[in-house]
Design an enzyme around this catalytic site. Structure first.
Site, mmCIF file in Angstrom:
data_model
loop_
_atom_site.group_PDB
_atom_site.id
_atom_site.type_symbol
_atom_site.label_atom_id
_atom_site.label_comp_id
_atom_site.label_asym_id
_atom_site.label_seq_id
_atom_site.Cartn_x
_atom_site.Cartn_y
_atom_site.Cartn_z
ATOM 1 N N LYS A 107 0.826 -1.209 0.000
ATOM 2 C CA LYS A 107 0.000 0.000 0.000
ATOM 3 C C LYS A 107 0.863 1.262 0.000
ATOM 4 O O LYS A 107 0.602 2.204 -0.746
ATOM 5 C CB LYS A 107 -0.939 -0.031 1.200
ATOM 6 N N THR A 109 3.983 1.444 -0.985
ATOM 7 C CA THR A 109 4.681 1.440 -2.275
ATOM 8 C C THR A 109 3.767 1.982 -3.368
ATOM 9 O O THR A 109 4.200 2.756 -4.236
ATOM 10 C CB THR A 109 5.127 0.009 -2.626
ATOM 11 N N ARG A 131 2.419 8.395 6.870
ATOM 12 C CA ARG A 131 2.709 8.366 8.303
ATOM 13 C C ARG A 131 4.196 8.133 8.557
ATOM 14 O O ARG A 131 4.901 7.545 7.731
ATOM 15 C CB ARG A 131 1.921 7.244 8.982
ATOM 16 N N LYS A 142 8.695 -6.049 10.444
ATOM 17 C CA LYS A 142 8.341 -5.415 9.178
ATOM 18 C C LYS A 142 9.529 -4.849 8.431
ATOM 19 O O LYS A 142 9.592 -4.902 7.207
ATOM 20 C CB LYS A 142 7.316 -4.304 9.431
ATOM 21 N N ALA A 365 -3.000 1.751 13.058
ATOM 22 C CA ALA A 365 -4.301 1.584 12.412
ATOM 23 C C ALA A 365 -5.187 0.568 13.115
ATOM 24 O O ALA A 365 -6.400 0.612 12.979
ATOM 25 C CB ALA A 365 -4.114 1.184 10.955
ATOM 26 N N PHE A 396 -3.701 -0.599 6.928
ATOM 27 C CA PHE A 396 -4.263 -1.941 6.842
ATOM 28 C C PHE A 396 -5.419 -2.009 5.843
ATOM 29 O O PHE A 396 -5.506 -1.214 4.920
ATOM 30 C CB PHE A 396 -4.668 -2.450 8.229
ATOM 31 N N PHE A 485 3.119 -8.747 -8.880
ATOM 32 C CA PHE A 485 4.296 -9.440 -8.391
ATOM 33 C C PHE A 485 4.851 -10.301 -9.524
ATOM 34 O O PHE A 485 4.131 -10.666 -10.462
ATOM 35 C CB PHE A 485 3.947 -10.332 -7.192
ATOM 36 N N TRP A 513 6.694 -1.057 -8.301
ATOM 37 C CA TRP A 513 7.814 -1.559 -7.498
ATOM 38 C C TRP A 513 9.051 -1.729 -8.374
ATOM 39 O O TRP A 513 10.156 -1.338 -7.981
ATOM 40 C CB TRP A 513 7.431 -2.889 -6.848
#
Length: 661
Positions: A107, A109, A131, A142, A365, A396, A485, A513
């Site tokens: 999200k 990205t 954020r 993460k 979130a 999220f 992907f 990406w």
């Protein structure tokens, strides 16, 4: 074939505007694209950022409106909003997601890739507003949160670590209030009424007892006219003024730390010999800093004055008669505001392609409302102008971040969203279609590495369909970005696009990406079309006048798909308490797992008819919401067996950080 060891930047070129005098003249940065795509940190280090004062000039920020924190980041003055009051704001877009796998679906990205496409490739004034990441997940499971691949914020080390110290300031301010609570209870329990009053309002050289402004406000709340000399207060007035009579069992203000530390979820304080333990021993807990109400206040405030007023309203407990006790009653409002005075200014950074980014606030979130600040949004909307775009994100899945963004953030900001960009991946759709569990740190099962149209179709017909419906409940146009992907087949991607159209939205495949802004140009075009052809007729999900239970059940049934809601005894007591105290009008900020539409992370797809359990309800009166805790939801994450910090190190000679991203 170029490798990650010889990455170089192309010279900058200039993106000339085509939209008139209010169009920026941005110097585009051109990262050199390498295949296979290197690690995020290698890509970020291969591109030297523009001096931040140069970027600020390109987007219309005056030198006196910039506070430099080194060459690549700065805080900006809120006075920009006043200076540009005459300008019409740009389009307001929120990036959300379907229910994610534990690996995330890109999200952030997508947010960065989309703004690079709009600004650097389509010449639209565009701001990303994101954020600031918590160091808890950064050092836990993460890693970085600056985007990824060729769509990220740079310098990523500064973005992901201390930035300009906002989170540290919130930690200090939060814990000052926590210390004030225990200290006040200690002194009230160890002193007579007279001694307590005399220490709270000591005599000056003239023998007068002069009240501070915050003490005068307390007297006003008690219905007592503040005198010039507090010596004139009666014995009863002195007692009422001095004694908060906090009920320790009702304290809801906890200490914080910006680290995942599971053993701070339940602790005892007051064992020191100076505190005359065990009389003052009590159970409490820690929350992660980004779950602090002060972080939510920062994200929802509109200026420094508003922030002070919100801090004053923070409810830390009830007294022994059931009345709310606030930060202002404790006398700490001004001190907290002083510690947080610089946090209200958004932080300016840039994308890999040299376009502007505001990084500001970071409420969790699944604990708070999971969106960056109102102030950053308003500043950005003025800076981009009428034909520009501000792209922000909601944490999220759409059932959590988007619902809170609309019902809480937009309610307090008064800003009307123009579109939703919903991020979906074939990987997540396969999981929701019945695929095997996706576990962080484990290899992906065969189903996620090879084509499987049946799983994709089932995932579309369940979770994707439900999340699109959730967005459409707010009457906002939806563009679905299918984040590609390398393991996705063309047949799978085509199926998702067709399904999105069937569900009444626009689906576009993106490869930002690997390709940066160029890979999101089709999404950008779809977004421009959506905001041009369809005018947002935005509406809230519920009116504030509904009862606490009615609002909870509206969210549970309409957004999650629940059949009913069950309240534990503690939750029932809290509902009655907050209703009696006059807080039932506040919006609801549900704290629940991000891994399912339900409270159970194992329930994938779009479950229906389940009972949503509410074990507790807490209040963030200063931020302006009530937050029910669903199921086993915790406000302090824990570290796994092998956290990210195993790989993190710094070269003492070069000071280069390694292993972080």
């Amino acid at each position: 074939m170029e490798t990650a060891t010889n990455l170089l930047s192309h010279p900058v070129d200039t993106v000339m505007g085509t939209l008139g005098l209010d169009t920026w003249n941005i110097k585009k940065l051109n990262p050199k694209f390498v295949r296979p795509v290197p690690k995020d940190i290698e890509i970020a280090r291969s591109q030297k950022p523009k001096p931040i004062n140069e970027l600020s000039q390109e987007i219309g920020i005056l030198p006196e409106e910039l506070e430099l924190y080194g060459p690549s980041k700065a805080k900006v003055s809120l006075k920009i909003i006043e200076r540009l009051a005459h300008k019409k704001p740009g389009k307001y877009v929120v990036v959300v997601g379907i229910t994610p796998t534990p690996l995330g679906e890109g999200k952030s990205t997508t947010t960065i890739g989309l703004v690079q496409a709009l600004c650097a490739h389509l010449n639209r004034n565009t701001f990303a507003v994101v954020r600031q990441p918590s160091q808890g997940p950064t050092f836990g499971i993460k890693g970085g949160a600056a985007g990824g691949g060729y769509s990220q914020v740079i310098p990523m080390e500064e973005f992901n670590l201390h930035l300009t110290g906002d989170i540290h300031a919130i930690t200090a301010a939060n814990n000052l209030l926590a210390a004030a609570i225990d200290a006040r209870m200690f002194h009230e329990n160890t002193q007579s009424d007279e001694a307590l009053f005399n220490r709270l309002v000591p005599k000056n050289k003239e023998g007068k007892r002069i009240l501070s402004e915050i003490q005068k406000r307390r007297l006003v709340r008690l219905g007592i006219t503040p005198p010039e000399d507090a010596n004139s207060l009666s014995t009863e007035e002195r007692k009422r003024f001095s004694r908060l009579n906090i009920d320790p069992s009702t304290i809801t203000w906890y200490r914080v730390i910006d680290t995942n530390d599971r053993f701070l979820r339940a602790i005892e304080v007051g064992h020191g010999s100076q505190e005359k333990a065990p009389k003052f021993v009590r159970q409490t807990e820690f929350t992660i800093t980004v779950g602090s109400e002060l972080m939510a206040i920062l994200a929802l405030t509109t200026d420094l004055r508003d922030m002070k007023e919100r801090i004053a309203k923070i409810v830390i407990a009830s007294d022994k008669e059931g009345n709310p006790v606030t930060a202002d009653d404790l006398g700490v409002t001004g001190a907290i505001a002083v510690l947080m005075k610089d946090t209200v200014k958004p932080n300016l950074m840039q994308t890999l392609e040299g376009t502007p980014v505001f990084v500001h606030a970071g409420p969790f979130a699944n604990i708070a409302h999971g969106a960056s600040s109102i102030l950053a949004d308003k500043l950005a909307l003025k800076l981009v102008g009428e034909n520009g775009f501000v792209v922000t994100e909601a944490g999220f899945g759409a059932d959590i971040g988007m619902e809170k963004f609309f019902n809480i953030k937009c309610r307090y900001s008064g800003l009307v969203p123009d579109a939703v960009v919903m991020v979906a991946t074939v990987r997540a759709l396969k999981m929701h279609g019945g695929g095997p569990a996706v576990v962080a740190g484990n290899p992906l099962p065969h189903e996620y590495l090879n084509p499987n149209l049946d799983l994709v179709r089932a995932g579309c017909d369940s979770n994707l369909k439900k999340q699109i419906e959730n967005a459409q409940k707010f009457n906002v146009p939806v563009v679905v970005c299918i984040n590609r992907f390398s393991t996705d087949s063309q047949e799978e991607l085509d199926l998702v696009v067709a399904k999105v159209k069937e569900f009444g939205a626009e689906g576009v495949v993106a490869n930002h990406w690997a390709e940066g802004g160029k890979g999101a140009v089709d999404v950008a075009h779809a977004l421009i079309d959506a905001t041009t052809k369809t005018k947002s007729d935005f509406k809230f999900l519920y009116p504030l006048e509904k009862s606490i239970k009615e609002k909870i059940e509206t969210i549970a049934k309409e957004i999650y798909g629940a059949g009913s809601v069950a309240y534990d005894e503690l939750a029932e007591k809290k509902i009655q308490l907050y209703t009696n105290q006059g807080y039932s009008h506040l919006p609801i900020c549900m704290a629940k797992t991000q891994l399912s539409l339900s409270h159970d992370p194992n329930l994938k797809g779009a479950p229906t008819g389940f009972t949503l359990p509410i074990r507790d309800i807490r209040i963030s009166a200063g931020a302006g919401f009530l937050f029910p805790l669903c199921g086993d939801m915790t406000t302090m994450p824990g570290l796994g067996t092998r956290p990210c910090f195993f790989d993190i190190d710094i070269d003492p000679d070069t000071e280069i950080i390694d292993g972080h991203f």
